[in-house]
Design a protein around this motif. Structure first.
Motif, PDB file in Angstrom:
ATOM      1  N   ARG A   1      -6.194 -65.558 -27.451  1.00 56.69           N
ATOM      2  CA  ARG A   1      -6.792 -64.921 -28.636  1.00 56.69           C
ATOM      3  C   ARG A   1      -8.157 -64.321 -28.291  1.00 56.69           C
ATOM      4  NH1 ARG A   1      -3.985 -65.682 -33.053  1.00 56.69           N
ATOM      5  NH2 ARG A   1      -2.574 -67.445 -33.248  1.00 56.69           N
ATOM      6  N   ARG A   2      -8.927 -65.042 -27.525  1.00 57.39           N
ATOM      7  CA  ARG A   2     -10.246 -64.538 -27.119  1.00 57.39           C
ATOM      8  C   ARG A   2     -10.108 -63.241 -26.341  1.00 57.39           C
ATOM      9  NH1 ARG A   2     -15.541 -66.714 -25.857  1.00 57.39           N
ATOM     10  NH2 ARG A   2     -16.447 -65.611 -24.096  1.00 57.39           N
ATOM     11  N   GLU A   3      -9.076 -63.168 -25.490  1.00 59.33           N
ATOM     12  CA  GLU A   3      -8.833 -61.971 -24.683  1.00 59.33           C
ATOM     13  C   GLU A   3      -8.051 -60.899 -25.440  1.00 59.33           C
ATOM     14  OE1 GLU A   3      -6.755 -63.623 -21.406  1.00 59.33           O
ATOM     15  OE2 GLU A   3      -8.423 -64.921 -20.813  1.00 59.33           O
ATOM     16  N   MET A   4      -7.717 -61.195 -26.706  1.00 55.51           N
ATOM     17  CA  MET A   4      -6.959 -60.269 -27.567  1.00 55.51           C
ATOM     18  C   MET A   4      -5.621 -59.877 -26.936  1.00 55.51           C
ATOM     19  SD  MET A   4      -9.978 -57.820 -29.119  1.00 55.51           S
ATOM     20  CE  MET A   4      -8.822 -57.025 -30.239  1.00 55.51           C
ATOM     21  N   ASN A   5      -5.014 -60.837 -26.272  1.00 57.11           N
ATOM     22  CA  ASN A   5      -3.707 -60.608 -25.657  1.00 57.11           C
ATOM     23  C   ASN A   5      -2.623 -60.947 -26.690  1.00 57.11           C
ATOM     24  OD1 ASN A   5      -1.439 -60.372 -24.063  1.00 57.11           O
ATOM     25  ND2 ASN A   5      -2.268 -61.548 -22.354  1.00 57.11           N
ATOM     26  N   PHE A   6      -2.485 -60.076 -27.677  1.00 62.03           N
ATOM     27  CA  PHE A   6      -1.583 -60.352 -28.786  1.00 62.03           C
ATOM     28  C   PHE A   6      -0.113 -60.215 -28.393  1.00 62.03           C
ATOM     29  CE2 PHE A   6      -5.541 -59.087 -30.962  1.00 62.03           C
ATOM     30  CZ  PHE A   6      -5.737 -60.244 -31.690  1.00 62.03           C
ATOM     31  N   ARG A   7       0.170 -59.492 -27.341  1.00 60.73           N
ATOM     32  CA  ARG A   7       1.562 -59.398 -26.883  1.00 60.73           C
ATOM     33  C   ARG A   7       2.039 -60.770 -26.418  1.00 60.73           C
ATOM     34  NH1 ARG A   7       3.567 -55.140 -22.334  1.00 60.73           N
ATOM     35  NH2 ARG A   7       3.461 -53.738 -24.130  1.00 60.73           N
ATOM     36  N   ALA A   8       1.205 -61.449 -25.630  1.00 57.06           N
ATOM     37  CA  ALA A   8       1.562 -62.790 -25.157  1.00 57.06           C
ATOM     38  C   ALA A   8       1.654 -63.766 -26.326  1.00 57.06           C
ATOM     39  CB  ALA A   8       0.530 -63.281 -24.137  1.00 57.06           C
ATOM     40  N   LEU A   9       0.720 -63.666 -27.270  1.00 56.67           N
ATOM     41  CA  LEU A   9       0.744 -64.542 -28.441  1.00 56.67           C
ATOM     42  C   LEU A   9       1.998 -64.317 -29.278  1.00 56.67           C
ATOM     43  CD1 LEU A   9      -3.006 -64.278 -29.487  1.00 56.67           C
ATOM     44  CD2 LEU A   9      -1.843 -66.321 -28.626  1.00 56.67           C
ATOM     45  N   TYR A  10       2.433 -63.059 -29.355  1.00 54.31           N
ATOM     46  CA  TYR A  10       3.665 -62.740 -30.083  1.00 54.31           C
ATOM     47  C   TYR A  10       4.865 -63.430 -29.431  1.00 54.31           C
ATOM     48  CZ  TYR A  10       7.781 -59.993 -31.376  1.00 54.31           C
ATOM     49  OH  TYR A  10       9.030 -59.620 -31.770  1.00 54.31           O
ATOM     50  N   ARG A  11       4.934 -63.364 -28.109  1.00 53.27           N
ATOM     51  CA  ARG A  11       6.052 -64.002 -27.411  1.00 53.27           C
ATOM     52  C   ARG A  11       6.026 -65.520 -27.605  1.00 53.27           C
ATOM     53  NH1 ARG A  11       5.100 -59.830 -23.187  1.00 53.27           N
ATOM     54  NH2 ARG A  11       3.616 -61.255 -22.205  1.00 53.27           N
ATOM     55  N   ILE A  12       4.840 -66.101 -27.524  1.00 51.52           N
ATOM     56  CA  ILE A  12       4.720 -67.549 -27.706  1.00 51.52           C
ATOM     57  C   ILE A  12       5.128 -67.949 -29.120  1.00 51.52           C
ATOM     58  CG2 ILE A  12       3.068 -69.458 -27.834  1.00 51.52           C
ATOM     59  CD1 ILE A  12       1.463 -68.054 -25.623  1.00 51.52           C
ATOM     60  N   GLY A  13       4.628 -67.219 -30.116  1.00 56.51           N
ATOM     61  CA  GLY A  13       4.959 -67.524 -31.504  1.00 56.51           C
ATOM     62  C   GLY A  13       6.436 -67.378 -31.793  1.00 56.51           C
ATOM     63  N   LEU A  14       7.050 -66.362 -31.194  1.00 60.94           N
ATOM     64  CA  LEU A  14       8.485 -66.122 -31.411  1.00 60.94           C
ATOM     65  C   LEU A  14       9.327 -67.237 -30.795  1.00 60.94           C
ATOM     66  CD1 LEU A  14      10.385 -64.004 -32.659  1.00 60.94           C
ATOM     67  CD2 LEU A  14      10.530 -62.919 -30.408  1.00 60.94           C
ATOM     68  N   VAL A  15       8.981 -67.641 -29.584  1.00 62.24           N
ATOM     69  CA  VAL A  15       9.707 -68.723 -28.917  1.00 62.24           C
ATOM     70  C   VAL A  15       9.585 -70.021 -29.720  1.00 62.24           C
ATOM     71  CG1 VAL A  15       9.723 -70.236 -26.887  1.00 62.24           C
ATOM     72  CG2 VAL A  15       9.569 -67.748 -26.602  1.00 62.24           C
ATOM     73  N   ALA A  16       8.389 -70.317 -30.195  1.00 57.04           N
ATOM     74  CA  ALA A  16       8.169 -71.547 -30.959  1.00 57.04           C
ATOM     75  C   ALA A  16       8.942 -71.534 -32.271  1.00 57.04           C
ATOM     76  CB  ALA A  16       6.674 -71.734 -31.229  1.00 57.04           C
ATOM     77  N   ALA A  17       8.896 -70.394 -32.979  1.00 50.28           N
ATOM     78  CA  ALA A  17       9.583 -70.294 -34.270  1.00 50.28           C
ATOM     79  C   ALA A  17      11.096 -70.423 -34.111  1.00 50.28           C
ATOM     80  CB  ALA A  17       9.230 -68.968 -34.939  1.00 50.28           C
TER      81      ALA A  17
END
Length: 252
Positions: A136-152
């Motif tokens: 989040r600090r690095e604003m790497n929202f693509r990676a965060l999207y993948r992580i959130g999708l896998v978790a959900a």
């Protein structure tokens, strides 16, 4: 790539992260509404609300600290991880022990069982908090999207599968743990360097001084949000909490 293009791309993945998970959760809730009873949903809602109060203390503003800290050295990252582990694991042990008291307070062993399973999350959260926050600090929202999708998706498949086998409210409890495990594993793939940091406590005073102020406000917010379900479960019954939880969730 221009700065404007980077901002647009970040906003796109931030949007996808939020609303993809929202759609998955809505579909999951619709399916679960046919598989679980209001009693099952009520038991889980009461337990998760009780654990939610402890979650606010567990976070202790560490994620916010990592994002706003201007001079974020490797040592301060390691100290944040060390503080997170000490706080989270201590609270996790306390929550696990309190599950017996919860049983007697609500005169329902199911609530204590869910609290006991959810206490496992406190031991898992520090393993992914630092990594996800650094993304989040690095604003790497693509990676965060993948992580959130896998978790959900992991939570959804787990809860539907366990509910199909008749686990009832425990299906939601174990799905919460599975979702966090999926987050921790996928986060290591997305940002392995942050996950390899060894915890330390050398800069603990710097981390704690910020966390104390941040946590006070978060606790008040969590109390106002979770209090209705906790009180309804004690005064009325878990079935009433189930209807309240689903109706309130739809409005949110």
């Amino acid at each position: 790539m221009t700065d404007l293009s980077i901002v647009r791309r970040s906003l796109l993945f931030s949007f996808l992260d939020k609303y993809s998970v929202l759609v998955i959760n809505i579909v999951s809730n619709i399916i679960l509404a046919r598989m679980l009873t209001p009693y099952d949903i009520g038991i889980y809602s009461i337990a998760s609300s009780l654990v939610g109060f402890a979650q606010m203390l567990r976070d202790f503003g560490i994620a916010t600290y990592l994002i706003q800290e201007r001079e974020l050295s490797a040592l301060r990252q390691r100290s944040a991880m060390g503080v997170a582990m000490v706080i989270a694991w201590t609270i996790g042990i306390a929550v696990a022990i309190s599950s017996r008291w919860v049983d007697s307070f609500y005169n329902n062993p199911g609530i204590g069982s869910v609290v006991l399973v959810l206490s496992l999350n406190f031991f898992l959260i520090p393993l992914c908090t630092i990594t996800v926050t650094m993304l989040r600090r690095e604003m790497n929202f693509r990676a965060l999207y993948r992580i959130g999708l896998v978790a959900a998706l992991s939570r959804t498949f787990c809860v539907i599968g366990l509910a199909a086998f008749g686990l009832g409210f425990m299906a939601m409890a174990w799905a919460s743990v599975v979702g966090l495990v999926a987050t921790a594993i996928s986060a290591q793939f997305e940002h392995p360097s942050a996950g390899r940091l060894l915890p330390s406590l050398k800069e603990w005073r710097h981390v704690i001084s910020f966390g104390t102020k941040s946590t006070a406000a978060q606790v008040l917010i969590e109390v106002s949000t979770g209090a209705p379900e906790v009180l309804i479960g004690r005064i009325v019954n878990p079935v009433a909490v189930g209807f309240y939880s689903r109706a309130n969730g739809l409005l949110e």
